[in-house]
Write a protein that holds these residues in place. Structure first.
Motif, PDB file in Angstrom:
ATOM      1  N   PRO A  79       0.789  -1.243   0.000  1.00  0.00           N
ATOM      2  CA  PRO A  79       0.000   0.000   0.000  1.00  0.00           C
ATOM      3  C   PRO A  79       0.817   1.287   0.000  1.00  0.00           C
ATOM      4  O   PRO A  79       0.368   2.307  -0.538  1.00  0.00           O
ATOM      5  N   HIS A  80       2.030   1.263   0.569  1.00  0.00           N
ATOM      6  CA  HIS A  80       2.787   2.521   0.642  1.00  0.00           C
ATOM      7  C   HIS A  80       3.204   3.041  -0.739  1.00  0.00           C
ATOM      8  O   HIS A  80       3.485   4.227  -0.893  1.00  0.00           O
ATOM      9  N   ALA A  81       3.258   2.176  -1.745  1.00  0.00           N
ATOM     10  CA  ALA A  81       3.697   2.624  -3.078  1.00  0.00           C
ATOM     11  C   ALA A  81       2.769   3.706  -3.630  1.00  0.00           C
ATOM     12  O   ALA A  81       3.228   4.705  -4.199  1.00  0.00           O
ATOM     13  N   LYS A  82       1.476   3.510  -3.470  1.00  0.00           N
ATOM     14  CA  LYS A  82       0.515   4.495  -3.976  1.00  0.00           C
ATOM     15  C   LYS A  82       0.685   5.827  -3.264  1.00  0.00           C
ATOM     16  O   LYS A  82       0.605   6.899  -3.887  1.00  0.00           O
ATOM     17  N   THR A  83       0.948   5.771  -1.975  1.00  0.00           N
ATOM     18  CA  THR A  83       1.142   6.993  -1.192  1.00  0.00           C
ATOM     19  C   THR A  83       2.399   7.738  -1.638  1.00  0.00           C
ATOM     20  O   THR A  83       2.395   8.950  -1.838  1.00  0.00           O
ATOM     21  N   ILE A  84       3.484   6.997  -1.824  1.00  0.00           N
ATOM     22  CA  ILE A  84       4.763   7.616  -2.194  1.00  0.00           C
ATOM     23  C   ILE A  84       4.694   8.256  -3.570  1.00  0.00           C
ATOM     24  O   ILE A  84       5.162   9.384  -3.782  1.00  0.00           O
ATOM     25  N   LEU A  85       4.107   7.572  -4.522  1.00  0.00           N
ATOM     26  CA  LEU A  85       4.127   8.018  -5.921  1.00  0.00           C
ATOM     27  C   LEU A  85       2.970   8.946  -6.279  1.00  0.00           C
ATOM     28  O   LEU A  85       2.829   9.330  -7.443  1.00  0.00           O
ATOM     29  N   ALA A  86       2.163   9.322  -5.293  1.00  0.00           N
ATOM     30  CA  ALA A  86       1.030  10.211  -5.559  1.00  0.00           C
ATOM     31  C   ALA A  86       1.502  11.494  -6.236  1.00  0.00           C
ATOM     32  O   ALA A  86       2.467  12.133  -5.809  1.00  0.00           O
ATOM     33  N   GLY A  87       0.843  11.854  -7.324  1.00  0.00           N
ATOM     34  CA  GLY A  87       1.139  13.093  -8.022  1.00  0.00           C
ATOM     35  C   GLY A  87       2.235  13.006  -9.055  1.00  0.00           C
ATOM     36  O   GLY A  87       2.440  13.956  -9.820  1.00  0.00           O
ATOM     37  N   THR A  88       2.955  11.884  -9.120  1.00  0.00           N
ATOM     38  CA  THR A  88       4.061  11.782 -10.079  1.00  0.00           C
ATOM     39  C   THR A  88       3.577  11.461 -11.484  1.00  0.00           C
ATOM     40  O   THR A  88       4.278  11.740 -12.461  1.00  0.00           O
ATOM     41  N   GLY A  89       2.417  10.844 -11.609  1.00  0.00           N
ATOM     42  CA  GLY A  89       1.913  10.439 -12.917  1.00  0.00           C
ATOM     43  C   GLY A  89       2.651   9.268 -13.524  1.00  0.00           C
ATOM     44  O   GLY A  89       2.468   8.968 -14.707  1.00  0.00           O
ATOM     45  N   LEU A  90       3.446   8.565 -12.718  1.00  0.00           N
ATOM     46  CA  LEU A  90       4.247   7.460 -13.250  1.00  0.00           C
ATOM     47  C   LEU A  90       3.472   6.147 -13.336  1.00  0.00           C
ATOM     48  O   LEU A  90       3.845   5.265 -14.109  1.00  0.00           O
ATOM     49  N   VAL A  91       2.434   6.017 -12.536  1.00  0.00           N
ATOM     50  CA  VAL A  91       1.648   4.779 -12.494  1.00  0.00           C
ATOM     51  C   VAL A  91       0.173   5.139 -12.630  1.00  0.00           C
ATOM     52  O   VAL A  91      -0.308   6.074 -11.987  1.00  0.00           O
ATOM     53  N   ASP A  92      -0.533   4.396 -13.469  1.00  0.00           N
ATOM     54  CA  ASP A  92      -1.956   4.651 -13.682  1.00  0.00           C
ATOM     55  C   ASP A  92      -2.838   3.918 -12.680  1.00  0.00           C
ATOM     56  O   ASP A  92      -3.929   4.387 -12.347  1.00  0.00           O
ATOM     57  N   GLU A  93      -2.378   2.762 -12.231  1.00  0.00           N
ATOM     58  CA  GLU A  93      -3.216   1.927 -11.372  1.00  0.00           C
ATOM     59  C   GLU A  93      -2.318   1.125 -10.422  1.00  0.00           C
ATOM     60  O   GLU A  93      -1.257   0.645 -10.817  1.00  0.00           O
ATOM     61  N   PHE A  94      -2.746   1.006  -9.175  1.00  0.00           N
ATOM     62  CA  PHE A  94      -2.045   0.177  -8.199  1.00  0.00           C
ATOM     63  C   PHE A  94      -2.931  -0.998  -7.805  1.00  0.00           C
ATOM     64  O   PHE A  94      -4.107  -0.834  -7.495  1.00  0.00           O
ATOM     65  N   ILE A  95      -2.346  -2.188  -7.845  1.00  0.00           N
ATOM     66  CA  ILE A  95      -2.982  -3.352  -7.239  1.00  0.00           C
ATOM     67  C   ILE A  95      -2.248  -3.576  -5.927  1.00  0.00           C
ATOM     68  O   ILE A  95      -1.075  -3.975  -5.912  1.00  0.00           O
ATOM     69  N   GLU A  96      -2.910  -3.280  -4.830  1.00  0.00           N
ATOM     70  CA  GLU A  96      -2.258  -3.325  -3.531  1.00  0.00           C
ATOM     71  C   GLU A  96      -2.372  -4.715  -2.923  1.00  0.00           C
ATOM     72  O   GLU A  96      -3.419  -5.362  -3.010  1.00  0.00           O
ATOM     73  N   THR A  97      -1.278  -5.147  -2.299  1.00  0.00           N
ATOM     74  CA  THR A  97      -1.279  -6.469  -1.675  1.00  0.00           C
ATOM     75  C   THR A  97      -0.246  -6.526  -0.566  1.00  0.00           C
ATOM     76  O   THR A  97       0.736  -5.779  -0.578  1.00  0.00           O
ATOM     77  N   GLU A  98      -0.481  -7.392   0.386  1.00  0.00           N
ATOM     78  CA  GLU A  98       0.496  -7.737   1.420  1.00  0.00           C
ATOM     79  C   GLU A  98       0.600  -9.260   1.435  1.00  0.00           C
ATOM     80  O   GLU A  98      -0.169  -9.949   2.087  1.00  0.00           O
ATOM     81  N   LEU A  99       1.548  -9.780   0.672  1.00  0.00           N
ATOM     82  CA  LEU A  99       1.703 -11.228   0.567  1.00  0.00           C
ATOM     83  C   LEU A  99       2.552 -11.814   1.697  1.00  0.00           C
ATOM     84  O   LEU A  99       2.618 -13.024   1.859  1.00  0.00           O
ATOM     85  N   GLY A 100       3.210 -10.961   2.476  1.00  0.00           N
ATOM     86  CA  GLY A 100       3.970 -11.438   3.618  1.00  0.00           C
ATOM     87  C   GLY A 100       5.229 -12.191   3.263  1.00  0.00           C
ATOM     88  O   GLY A 100       5.665 -13.069   4.016  1.00  0.00           O
ATOM     89  N   TRP A 101       5.855 -11.828   2.143  1.00  0.00           N
ATOM     90  CA  TRP A 101       7.045 -12.557   1.691  1.00  0.00           C
ATOM     91  C   TRP A 101       8.317 -11.974   2.284  1.00  0.00           C
ATOM     92  O   TRP A 101       9.204 -11.510   1.572  1.00  0.00           O
ATOM     93  N   THR A 102       8.403 -11.945   3.598  1.00  0.00           N
ATOM     94  CA  THR A 102       9.619 -11.489   4.261  1.00  0.00           C
ATOM     95  C   THR A 102      10.559 -12.658   4.474  1.00  0.00           C
ATOM     96  O   THR A 102      10.143 -13.827   4.478  1.00  0.00           O
TER      97      THR A 102
END
Length: 381
Positions: A79-102
């Protein structure tokens, strides 16, 4: 390249399983030529990791706009990707996920998946019928994501095994290449990257006004130099000792015309710096932190997400790195002064780097607006 995995027997078994899966995935025998870039309509970018990883993908995202001018870019990310890139116009759509792959979650159980979430992601990806899917991390489970995507072309670095899921397996090449350059290597099948302006994070007008009000509320004048300090990092091993950050704050806060801004993490890490006399505490959300960092003359930090945010705002950093990773994960832009050795870097060394940076950089060169005339009892929030 920024190697992020070590081959092991278990991982080779997983790659072997992916090779079997790759036999079933659609694959073009003759990928389209470069001149078909204009016909590409749907692109997937997989970046499932931390704040800094998202920022270091920005030059690549900017290149997608240049090379595929009519394409819709989707990012599969936390989810943080959408917050960080807000206003840049670099991404049209975010599919948000937390798959837990740590690493912690999968160390003893390679099948430590959220199967329900994985199924949801698969359905979301398949429904979009991507023309191309990219990933840059040497991560086996992300190979699986590319296989699940159903994209016509699947582009990633070659493991040497498990690559049947890829249509374009890119050789690893230079082991010393920066992470941002890793991303750009993936563009070689499409003509390679082109020259263009640096990709920058954006602060909206309302966020800029909020930051200006915050500064005025805390007595920061237009001609003050501002030193931001962020002591956190994603893992404790990357954190320079907190007491040394405190010593830096104590030394700088005594100087006339210099203000120290201490970023305190939500759970309270960094409070000790904020308690130093003359230091201004900033316990803020992610977008507010971006707006405040933009107004700093220098950010003192660890190898961390805020370090990369500063780089993508054109703010110079004095950052402490662990040994052997600076070449892969240094911040974007110029004017940074990295110091290597989390335990060995002294307070005196860091202060020397701060002084050198303050002599050559001013935030007013980036932020041209004057601080607004706001009442001292107006809330900056």
């Amino acid at each position: 390249m920024a190697q992020t995995w070590v081959p092991s027997f278990r991982k080779r078994l997983m790659l072997g399983a992916l090779d079997v899966l790759g036999r079933l995935a659609p694959k073009r025998a003759h990928p389209p030529e470069v001149d078909s870039n204009a016909q590409i309509k749907r692109i997937l970018v997989v970046e499932l990791w931390n704040i800094g990883d998202v920022v270091l993908a920005m030059p690549f995202l900017a290149q997608l706009r240049a090379l595929f001018p009519t394409a819709r870019v989707t990012m599969l990310a936390r989810p943080h990707a959408k917050t960080i890139l807000a206003g840049t116009g670099l991404v049209d759509e975010f599919i948000e996920t937390e798959l837990g792959w740590t690493e912690h979650a999968t160390r003893f159980n390679p099948l430590a998946y959220s199967w329900t979430e994985l199924r949801r992601v698969r359905l979301a990806l398949r429904s979009r019928k991507f023309d191309i899917a990219f990933k840059s991390r040497m991560h086996i489970r992300e190979h699986l994501v590319l296989a699940m995507s159903g994209a016509t072309r699947r582009v990633a670095f070659a493991f040497g095994q498990g690559d049947r899921v890829l249509t374009d397996a890119i050789p690893i090449g230079d082991p010393n290449r920066h992470k941002a350059a890793d991303w750009l290597e993936l563009l070689k099948p499409f003509g390679g990257h082109v020259e263009g302006p640096p990709a920058r994070l954006k602060v909206s007008e309302s966020e800029g006004r909020w930051a200006a009000a915050f500064f005025a509320e805390h007595g920061i004048a237009a001609n003050d130099r501002v030193l931001g300090i962020h002591p956190g990092a994603s893992v404790p091993a990357k954190r320079w000792p907190l007491d040394r950050f405190v010593q830096v704050a104590e030394a700088i806060a005594q100087r006339p015309g210099v203000k120290v801004l201490a970023f305190v993490e939500p759970e309270g890490y960094g409070d000790a710096i904020a308690r130093v006399g003359g230091v201004i505490p900033a316990k803020v959300n992610l977008r507010e932190m971006i707006a405040l960092i933009q107004r700093c003359d220098v950010l003192v930090c660890n190898d961390s997400g805020p370090m990369h945010i500063a780089g993508a705002l054109g703010v110079p950093t004095v950052a402490v790195f662990g040994s052997g990773i600076q070449q892969w994960f240094s911040p974007l832009g110029e004017g940074h002064k990295p110091l290597t050795g989390v335990e060995s870097v002294t307070t005196a060394q860091l202060l020397d780097a701060v002084d050198a940076t303050l002599r050559t950089n001013r935030s007013s060169d980036r932020v041209k607006e004057e601080l607004p005339d706001v009442s001292r009892n107006q809330s900056p929030r």
